[in-house]
Design a protein around this motif. Structure first.
Motif, PDB file in Angstrom:
ATOM      1  N   GLY A 130      50.953  44.658  64.153  1.00  0.00           N
ATOM      2  CA  GLY A 130      51.659  45.802  63.571  1.00  0.00           C
ATOM      3  C   GLY A 130      52.229  46.746  64.617  1.00  0.00           C
ATOM      4  N   PRO A 131      51.399  47.305  65.512  1.00  0.00           N
ATOM      5  CA  PRO A 131      51.956  48.189  66.549  1.00  0.00           C
ATOM      6  C   PRO A 131      52.937  47.494  67.484  1.00  0.00           C
ATOM      7  CG  PRO A 131      49.591  48.547  66.331  1.00  0.00           C
ATOM      8  CD  PRO A 131      49.927  47.334  65.503  1.00  0.00           C
ATOM      9  N   VAL A 132      52.731  46.200  67.751  1.00  0.00           N
ATOM     10  CA  VAL A 132      53.668  45.480  68.620  1.00  0.00           C
ATOM     11  C   VAL A 132      55.047  45.414  67.976  1.00  0.00           C
ATOM     12  CG1 VAL A 132      54.255  43.213  69.577  1.00  0.00           C
ATOM     13  CG2 VAL A 132      51.966  44.133  69.879  1.00  0.00           C
ATOM     14  N   ILE A 133      55.096  45.080  66.684  1.00  0.00           N
ATOM     15  CA  ILE A 133      56.380  45.022  65.987  1.00  0.00           C
ATOM     16  C   ILE A 133      57.044  46.397  65.991  1.00  0.00           C
ATOM     17  CG2 ILE A 133      57.461  44.699  63.722  1.00  0.00           C
ATOM     18  CD1 ILE A 133      55.476  42.461  63.199  1.00  0.00           C
ATOM     19  N   ALA A 134      56.237  47.447  65.762  1.00  0.00           N
ATOM     20  CA  ALA A 134      56.791  48.809  65.770  1.00  0.00           C
ATOM     21  C   ALA A 134      57.365  49.158  67.137  1.00  0.00           C
ATOM     22  CB  ALA A 134      55.712  49.814  65.378  1.00  0.00           C
ATOM     23  N   ALA A 135      56.607  48.870  68.192  1.00  0.00           N
ATOM     24  CA  ALA A 135      57.073  49.204  69.537  1.00  0.00           C
ATOM     25  C   ALA A 135      58.318  48.412  69.906  1.00  0.00           C
ATOM     26  CB  ALA A 135      55.960  48.931  70.554  1.00  0.00           C
ATOM     27  N   MET A 136      58.349  47.119  69.545  1.00  0.00           N
ATOM     28  CA  MET A 136      59.531  46.308  69.839  1.00  0.00           C
ATOM     29  C   MET A 136      60.723  46.801  69.029  1.00  0.00           C
ATOM     30  SD  MET A 136      58.509  44.308  72.176  1.00  0.00           S
ATOM     31  CE  MET A 136      59.836  43.119  72.296  1.00  0.00           C
ATOM     32  N   GLY A 137      60.459  47.237  67.805  1.00  0.00           N
ATOM     33  CA  GLY A 137      61.545  47.784  66.996  1.00  0.00           C
ATOM     34  C   GLY A 137      62.138  49.042  67.618  1.00  0.00           C
ATOM     35  N   PHE A 138      61.267  49.934  68.073  1.00  0.00           N
ATOM     36  CA  PHE A 138      61.742  51.141  68.752  1.00  0.00           C
ATOM     37  C   PHE A 138      62.537  50.783  70.001  1.00  0.00           C
ATOM     38  CE2 PHE A 138      59.029  53.311  65.910  1.00  0.00           C
ATOM     39  CZ  PHE A 138      59.261  54.677  66.008  1.00  0.00           C
ATOM     40  N   ALA A 139      62.027  49.801  70.769  1.00  0.00           N
ATOM     41  CA  ALA A 139      62.703  49.420  72.015  1.00  0.00           C
ATOM     42  C   ALA A 139      64.073  48.819  71.739  1.00  0.00           C
ATOM     43  CB  ALA A 139      61.834  48.429  72.794  1.00  0.00           C
ATOM     44  N   VAL A 140      64.169  47.950  70.732  1.00  0.00           N
ATOM     45  CA  VAL A 140      65.451  47.316  70.414  1.00  0.00           C
ATOM     46  C   VAL A 140      66.451  48.348  69.930  1.00  0.00           C
ATOM     47  CG1 VAL A 140      66.601  45.692  68.859  1.00  0.00           C
ATOM     48  CG2 VAL A 140      64.459  45.040  69.971  1.00  0.00           C
ATOM     49  N   TRP A 141      66.004  49.279  69.096  1.00  0.00           N
ATOM     50  CA  TRP A 141      66.909  50.326  68.635  1.00  0.00           C
ATOM     51  C   TRP A 141      67.367  51.208  69.800  1.00  0.00           C
ATOM     52  CZ3 TRP A 141      69.795  50.956  64.551  1.00  0.00           C
ATOM     53  CH2 TRP A 141      69.464  50.279  63.380  1.00  0.00           C
ATOM     54  N   HIS A 142      66.465  51.432  70.758  1.00  0.00           N
ATOM     55  CA  HIS A 142      66.833  52.207  71.940  1.00  0.00           C
ATOM     56  C   HIS A 142      67.921  51.490  72.743  1.00  0.00           C
ATOM     57  CE1 HIS A 142      66.526  54.666  75.519  1.00  0.00           C
ATOM     58  NE2 HIS A 142      66.216  53.609  76.243  1.00  0.00           N
ATOM     59  N   LEU A 143      67.753  50.181  72.917  1.00  0.00           N
ATOM     60  CA  LEU A 143      68.763  49.403  73.646  1.00  0.00           C
ATOM     61  C   LEU A 143      70.091  49.389  72.884  1.00  0.00           C
ATOM     62  CD1 LEU A 143      66.640  46.336  74.859  1.00  0.00           C
ATOM     63  CD2 LEU A 143      67.319  48.356  76.167  1.00  0.00           C
ATOM     64  N   PHE A 144      70.001  49.262  71.567  1.00  0.00           N
ATOM     65  CA  PHE A 144      71.209  49.235  70.734  1.00  0.00           C
ATOM     66  C   PHE A 144      71.955  50.570  70.828  1.00  0.00           C
ATOM     67  CE2 PHE A 144      73.219  50.033  66.571  1.00  0.00           C
ATOM     68  CZ  PHE A 144      74.127  48.980  66.542  1.00  0.00           C
TER      69      PHE A 144
END
Length: 357
Positions: free
Chosen positions: A335-349
């Motif tokens: 759960g936290p991994v998916i959340a953190a990766m989601g935040f990171a991808v949105w940051h890159l986007f």
């Protein structure tokens, strides 16, 4: 033939390759699903202990394989062996609890009568309004619940015995994969990185976020769980609550849930002490639960989990709960991994869409 001499692919060839790649990837995921837990924990072990393997190689001049084997031995001694010993003791305690329930040695009905008699009249009136004021009905319901609990405990002990081979096999697969990931992890990451159609800086950021979140989540949650379970079990042993090991393990398990986890166990016991006249025990357990067990969660979890993941506490809590609802116990990592990766991808986007000065 140099890369520039390679013939250009036609749209049909590119499309066919993508369809083939998708089909093979789906098929690979499908056949690996039965080993999802073993693969996940082998990745976790590799991320946690690969730095140790590299330090061993540097300090002892060992080769990659001996250093990985020595690291795996340390994993067994500090990780797997304590879990096996605690699980064995827990199975014995659950089996003993079942036998005491069946023989009548452990009968909660007198405790219920004492608790009911100690309740204030206002609470009794409230219970009567919601249909819980009749002690006889409560005794019947509790007896039925105890019978079902006894059957459940018996089935669980039997199931644990039946699944010993499956558990041992899963542990063996996890350790086997961990060895290769510890030894060859850097080469595997490099190969995966080359296959990802992203900028090098983006790939590095995503990998760093992935590794950091897993390390912080696992180390932080497991350390907090172990400390809270130990402190809670010691408190129950001190106050002579039966099944202290069982309740301590339950507190450790529930402490994965931020903020409220361990209190779901010690708070009802403290209230029982207060309502049955054991005032000092109830007050002492309440103070200990809030000031010691609760403070461990409030102080250590933000430092060990939130600080490294850079995720707000509420995001960690909701993604932990959501992950466990979808993936079971493994979800407290996923759960936290998916959340953190989601935040990171949105940051890159967002960065990619923002005009550069």
């Amino acid at each position: 033939m140099t890369p520039s001499d390679k013939p250009a692919q036609t749209p049909l060839e590119k499309g066919s390759l993508m369809v083939l790649l998708l089909a093979v990837t789906v098929a690979l995921i499908w056949i690996l699903l039965p080993f999802f837990g073993a693969i996940l924990w082998s990745v976790v072990i590799a991320l946690l202990f690969a730095p140790l393997q590299r330090r061993l190689r540097h300090k002892t001049r060992l080769g990659a394989t001996p250093a990985a084997l020595l690291t795996l031995l340390l994993v067994l001694l500090i990780g797997i062996l304590p879990v096996v010993l605690i699980t064995t003791a827990l199975i014995d305690e659950v089996a003993g609890l079942y036998l005491r329930l069946q023989s009548g040695e452990l009968n909660p009905l007198p405790y219920l009568r004492g608790l009911f008699d100690a309740l204030p009249s206002s609470v009794v009136s409230l219970l009567q309004k919601i249909g819980l004021g009749d002690l006889r009905d409560l005794q019947v319901q509790l007896s039925s619940a105890l019978a079902k609990t006894s059957q459940f405990l018996a089935s669980q002990v039997y199931s644990w015995g039946q699944n010993t081979f499956g558990f041992a096999t899963s542990v063996a697969i996890t350790l086997y994969l961990s060895f290769f990931l510890i030894r060859d992890g850097q080469q595997i990451v490099a190969q995966i990185s080359r296959a990802m159609p992203l900028a090098a800086a983006h790939k590095a950021e995503l990998y760093e976020k992935f590794a950091t979140v897993i390390r912080a989540t696992v180390k932080g949650n497991l350390l907090v769980a172990a400390i809270q379970g130990l402190l809670g079990g010691l408190a129950f042993w001190f106050f002579d609550v039966r099944g202290a090991l069982l309740w301590g393990v339950l507190m450790a398990f529930l402490s994965i849930l931020p903020a409220v986890g361990a209190s779901l166990v010690w708070a009802p016991v403290a209230l029982y002490f207060l309502f049955t006249g054991a005032v000092w025990q109830g007050l002492a357990l309440s103070a200990y639960g809030v000031l010691v067990i609760g403070m461990i969660d409030n102080l250590l979890r933000p430092i060990l989990v939130g600080k490294d993941t850079r995720l707000p506490d509420y995001v960690i809590m909701i993604t932990t709960l959501g992950g466990m609802a979808v993936f079971g116990l493994n979800g407290f990592v996923i759960g936290p991994v998916i959340a953190a990766m989601g935040f990171a991808v949105w940051h890159l986007f967002t960065q990619a869409r923002t005009p550069q000065d």
